[in-house]
Design a protein around this motif. Structure first.
Motif, short mmCIF file in Angstrom:
data_model
loop_
_atom_site.label_atom_id
_atom_site.label_comp_id
_atom_site.label_asym_id
_atom_site.label_seq_id
_atom_site.Cartn_x
_atom_site.Cartn_y
_atom_site.Cartn_z
N LEU A 12 0.82 -1.21 0.00
CA LEU A 12 0.00 0.00 0.00
C LEU A 12 0.85 1.26 0.00
O LEU A 12 0.47 2.28 -0.57
CB LEU A 12 -0.93 0.01 1.23
CG LEU A 12 -2.08 -0.99 1.23
CD1 LEU A 12 -2.89 -0.84 2.51
CD2 LEU A 12 -2.99 -0.79 0.02
N ARG A 21 -3.56 6.60 -4.95
CA ARG A 21 -3.81 7.45 -3.78
C ARG A 21 -4.21 8.86 -4.22
O ARG A 21 -5.07 9.50 -3.60
CB ARG A 21 -2.56 7.50 -2.90
CG ARG A 21 -2.25 6.18 -2.20
CD ARG A 21 -1.23 6.38 -1.10
NE ARG A 21 0.06 6.77 -1.65
CZ ARG A 21 1.03 5.91 -1.95
NH1 ARG A 21 0.84 4.62 -1.77
NH2 ARG A 21 2.18 6.34 -2.43
N ALA A 24 -7.85 8.75 -5.28
CA ALA A 24 -8.73 8.69 -4.11
C ALA A 24 -8.85 10.07 -3.46
O ALA A 24 -9.93 10.48 -3.01
CB ALA A 24 -8.20 7.67 -3.12
#
Length: 256
Positions: A12, A21, A24
């Motif tokens: 991650l 990321r 998001a």
């Protein structure tokens, strides 16, 4: 269980998920922006597409080898460690453009909300603006400062993502380079079990300015007998596309 969680967290936090990321974060910004502008008759439109195009263009430009050479492809410190190159720091500053473009609309939005008396949204908007400004300053400061990206010396090999130096006796072999610009090392079974992680160590080389052959040459400068082999998964040798010959040991002195 702890080992699997460690591997999952490493995945991650890897640079490969940087765009995920970012996407998001953009979705979250859109949701909050719609809520803040709900009472207003006219809504501001953030130019997500063009900002992303600009960031991608700068990132691609700074990734060209000619540009890297012009900016200074390798950044060696006095100890012989490879520090973050100027080209990589420019690439990492890309998200700062989004933060800068988001600060001014937030301040203007706060003023419009103040005029209609929506104090709750004013407080939320100003709080986000203050946090955004602090994030911009902190991000710019941390990103532009160079750090040690790779160290290869008599004690072993260090990379920030590994959070420690792996001694030479913990490294079984170096993985034969593929098309990706990264250095891969295989740990011995004992070292992998003691560290509570998988046997494969990977470090991205663009921040160092090195190419895989140069990194292997640096390894061979300190450990000439270090084996260089293909990576084996589940007993099957994975195909290596674009693999190169082993570097000449006689030419590795400049990388030590």
């Amino acid at each position: 269980m702890a080992r699997r969680f460690s591997q999952f967290w490493t995945f991650l936090a890897s640079d490969r998920l940087g765009w995920a990321r970012l996407l998001a974060a953009l979705i979250g910004v859109t949701i909050v922006s719609n809520w803040l502008q709900w009472p207003l008759k006219t809504r501001q439109a953030f130019p997500f597409f063009w900002v992303l195009v600009a960031i991608w263009g700068v990132w691609r430009l700074a990734s060209w080898q000619r540009v890297e050479d012009w900016l200074g492809r390798v950044n060696l410190d006095d100890t012989g460690a490879w520090r973050t190159t100027r080209a990589d720091r420019i690439r990492r500053l890309g998200p700062l453009v989004i933060l800068c473009c988001g600060l001014e609309p937030l301040l203007r939005l706060s003023w419009e909300l103040w005029l209609i008396g929506d104090l709750l949204r004013v407080a939320v908007s100003l709080s986000i603006a203050a946090g955004l400004l602090a994030t911009m300053v902190s991000y710019a400061w941390r990103t532009w400062r160079s750090r040690v990206e790779l160290r290869i010396d008599a004690t072993g090999v260090f990379a920030p993502s590994w959070r420690r130096t792996y001694a030479w006796d913990e490294i079984a072999f170096a993985v034969q380079p593929s098309r990706s610009r990264e250095l891969r090392l295989a740990l011995t079974d004992e070292a992998a079990e003691a560290a509570g992680r998988g046997a494969l160590l990977t470090v991205a080389l663009p921040p160092t300015g090195l190419f895989p052959d140069e990194a292997l040459a640096a390894l061979r400068a300190f450990r000439p007998e270090l084996p260089i082999r293909p990576w084996i998964s589940n007993g099957v040798v994975l195909p290596i596309r674009g693999a190169t010959d082993l570097p000449d040991v006689g030419k590795v002195e400049t990388y030590g």
